[in-house]
Design a protein around this motif. Structure first.
Motif, PDB file in Angstrom:
ATOM      1  N   ASN A  43      16.530  11.171 -11.104  1.00 35.34           N
ATOM      2  CA  ASN A  43      16.391   9.653 -11.419  1.00 35.34           C
ATOM      3  C   ASN A  43      15.105   9.076 -10.439  1.00 35.34           C
ATOM      4  O   ASN A  43      14.792   9.910  -9.489  1.00 35.34           O
ATOM      5  N   ALA A  44      14.444   7.980 -10.700  1.00 30.80           N
ATOM      6  CA  ALA A  44      13.362   7.410 -10.025  1.00 30.80           C
ATOM      7  C   ALA A  44      13.576   7.187  -8.582  1.00 30.80           C
ATOM      8  O   ALA A  44      12.744   7.270  -7.822  1.00 30.80           O
ATOM      9  N   TYR A  45      14.957   6.636  -8.284  1.00 33.27           N
ATOM     10  CA  TYR A  45      15.268   6.536  -6.755  1.00 33.27           C
ATOM     11  C   TYR A  45      15.290   7.508  -6.161  1.00 33.27           C
ATOM     12  O   TYR A  45      14.954   7.413  -4.696  1.00 33.27           O
ATOM     13  N   GLU A  46      15.126   8.814  -6.532  1.00 27.98           N
ATOM     14  CA  GLU A  46      15.086  10.086  -5.655  1.00 27.98           C
ATOM     15  C   GLU A  46      13.649  10.319  -5.303  1.00 27.98           C
ATOM     16  O   GLU A  46      13.431  11.067  -4.514  1.00 27.98           O
ATOM     17  N   THR A  47      12.850   9.425  -5.854  1.00 30.24           N
ATOM     18  CA  THR A  47      11.472   9.908  -5.455  1.00 30.24           C
ATOM     19  C   THR A  47      11.174   9.274  -4.048  1.00 30.24           C
ATOM     20  O   THR A  47      10.560   9.880  -3.231  1.00 30.24           O
ATOM     21  N   ASP A  48      11.865   8.190  -3.645  1.00 30.29           N
ATOM     22  CA  ASP A  48      11.920   7.810  -2.015  1.00 30.29           C
ATOM     23  C   ASP A  48      12.261   8.701  -1.283  1.00 30.29           C
ATOM     24  O   ASP A  48      11.695   9.101  -0.233  1.00 30.29           O
ATOM     25  N   ALA A  49      13.453   9.310  -1.458  1.00 29.62           N
ATOM     26  CA  ALA A  49      14.348  10.290  -0.540  1.00 29.62           C
ATOM     27  C   ALA A  49      13.362  11.632  -0.587  1.00 29.62           C
ATOM     28  O   ALA A  49      13.442  12.356   0.643  1.00 29.62           O
ATOM     29  N   ASN A  50      12.551  11.804  -1.438  1.00 28.84           N
ATOM     30  CA  ASN A  50      11.793  13.174  -1.559  1.00 28.84           C
ATOM     31  C   ASN A  50      10.278  12.912  -0.951  1.00 28.84           C
ATOM     32  O   ASN A  50       9.425  13.697  -1.123  1.00 28.84           O
ATOM     33  N   GLY A  51       9.977  11.496  -0.819  1.00 26.96           N
ATOM     34  CA  GLY A  51       8.717  11.019  -0.230  1.00 26.96           C
ATOM     35  C   GLY A  51       7.676  11.202  -1.201  1.00 26.96           C
ATOM     36  O   GLY A  51       6.402  11.502  -1.046  1.00 26.96           O
ATOM     37  N   ARG A  52       8.033  10.749  -2.520  1.00 25.75           N
ATOM     38  CA  ARG A  52       7.131  11.001  -3.664  1.00 25.75           C
ATOM     39  C   ARG A  52       6.791   9.804  -4.688  1.00 25.75           C
ATOM     40  O   ARG A  52       6.589   9.723  -5.892  1.00 25.75           O
ATOM     41  N   ARG A  53       7.151   8.565  -3.919  1.00 27.88           N
ATOM     42  CA  ARG A  53       7.274   7.400  -4.741  1.00 27.88           C
ATOM     43  C   ARG A  53       5.888   7.251  -5.321  1.00 27.88           C
ATOM     44  O   ARG A  53       5.516   6.579  -6.330  1.00 27.88           O
ATOM     45  N   HIS A  90       8.887  -0.841  -3.053  1.00 27.61           N
ATOM     46  CA  HIS A  90       9.434   0.093  -2.549  1.00 27.61           C
ATOM     47  C   HIS A  90       8.273   0.963  -1.637  1.00 27.61           C
ATOM     48  O   HIS A  90       8.240   2.058  -1.151  1.00 27.61           O
ATOM     49  N   GLY A  91       7.402  -0.218  -1.196  1.00 22.22           N
ATOM     50  CA  GLY A  91       6.243   0.302  -0.502  1.00 22.22           C
ATOM     51  C   GLY A  91       4.935  -0.030  -0.581  1.00 22.22           C
ATOM     52  O   GLY A  91       4.261   0.837  -1.099  1.00 22.22           O
ATOM     53  N   ALA A  92       4.540  -1.522  -0.486  1.00 23.02           N
ATOM     54  CA  ALA A  92       3.282  -1.805  -0.924  1.00 23.02           C
ATOM     55  C   ALA A  92       2.305  -0.938  -0.101  1.00 23.02           C
ATOM     56  O   ALA A  92       1.188  -0.975  -0.800  1.00 23.02           O
ATOM     57  N   ALA A  93       2.427  -0.432   0.854  1.00 21.06           N
ATOM     58  CA  ALA A  93       1.385   0.482   1.521  1.00 21.06           C
ATOM     59  C   ALA A  93       0.854   1.586   0.663  1.00 21.06           C
ATOM     60  O   ALA A  93      -0.250   2.041   0.863  1.00 21.06           O
ATOM     61  N   GLY A  94       1.759   1.920  -0.335  1.00 22.43           N
ATOM     62  CA  GLY A  94       1.497   3.071  -1.148  1.00 22.43           C
ATOM     63  C   GLY A  94       0.386   2.520  -2.399  1.00 22.43           C
ATOM     64  O   GLY A  94      -0.019   3.606  -3.179  1.00 22.43           O
TER      65      GLY A  94
END
Length: 180
Positions: A43-53, A90-94
């Motif tokens: 799911n999309a929430y796993e992108t954060d855990a994998n550093g892929r947002r 989920h991280g405006a810096a990105g």
């Protein structure tokens, strides 16, 4: 070309699928779940855990806008601006200039944006993958509302869904889709 905007659980997909069937409009199949699966994630929430947002959000907007650019008529259950709000949450810096411009450019494809405010209707209980924190959804809703008013192109009509009951929502959409 109708796009729904709003926080998770505000009925966007239900309404988009109804419009798809009622008016024989193609439904944009590109969404967070399909892009996450294409990336090998559950799911999309796993992108954060994998550093892929950032990669995920970029791929999502690119695929979404490519599909919409290829269709003269369609309905979609999220605007490109919704995708920008998720990126900010989920991280405006990105958020790069290129990504920001792509999300704003995607708005030009819509004839209508139907904003579904959580103050009118929200039900997040049916999806185990959704964030359950109502503050998160309230921040999403407020951010989206502000960005819709700041970056929506003037030729795109923004309407707010005023009803909670599904039948009233359908009546509202019928009147919206009636020939002028």
């Amino acid at each position: 070309r109708v796009a729904f905007a709003g926080a998770s659980g505000t009925g966007k997909t239900t309404l988009a699928r109804w419009l798809e069937k009622k008016f024989s409009l193609p439904m944009n199949p590109v969404g967070s779940r399909s892009v996450a699966q294409d990336m090998g994630l559950a799911n999309a929430y796993e992108t954060d855990a994998n550093g892929r947002r950032v990669e995920f959000q970029t791929r999502l907007v690119e695929a979404k806008t490519a599909w919409e650019d290829a269709h003269d008529e369609f309905v979609t259950d999220r605007t490109t601006l919704d995708n920008l709000v998720y990126s900010v949450m989920h991280g405006a810096a990105g958020v790069s200039d290129q990504y920001f411009e792509a999300t704003c450019k995607g708005l030009h494809r819509y004839e209508y944006i139907v904003y579904c405010p959580m103050a009118v209707f929200i039900d997040i209980s049916d999806d185990p993958a959704r964030v359950k924190d109502m503050t998160y959804h309230a921040l999403y809703d407020a951010t989206l509302w502000g960005l819709l008013h700041r970056f929506r192109p003037p030729e795109v009509r923004l309407v707010t869904m005023p009803f909670a009951k599904l039948e009233h929502r359908k009546d509202f959409l019928r009147s919206l889709m009636a020939p002028h």
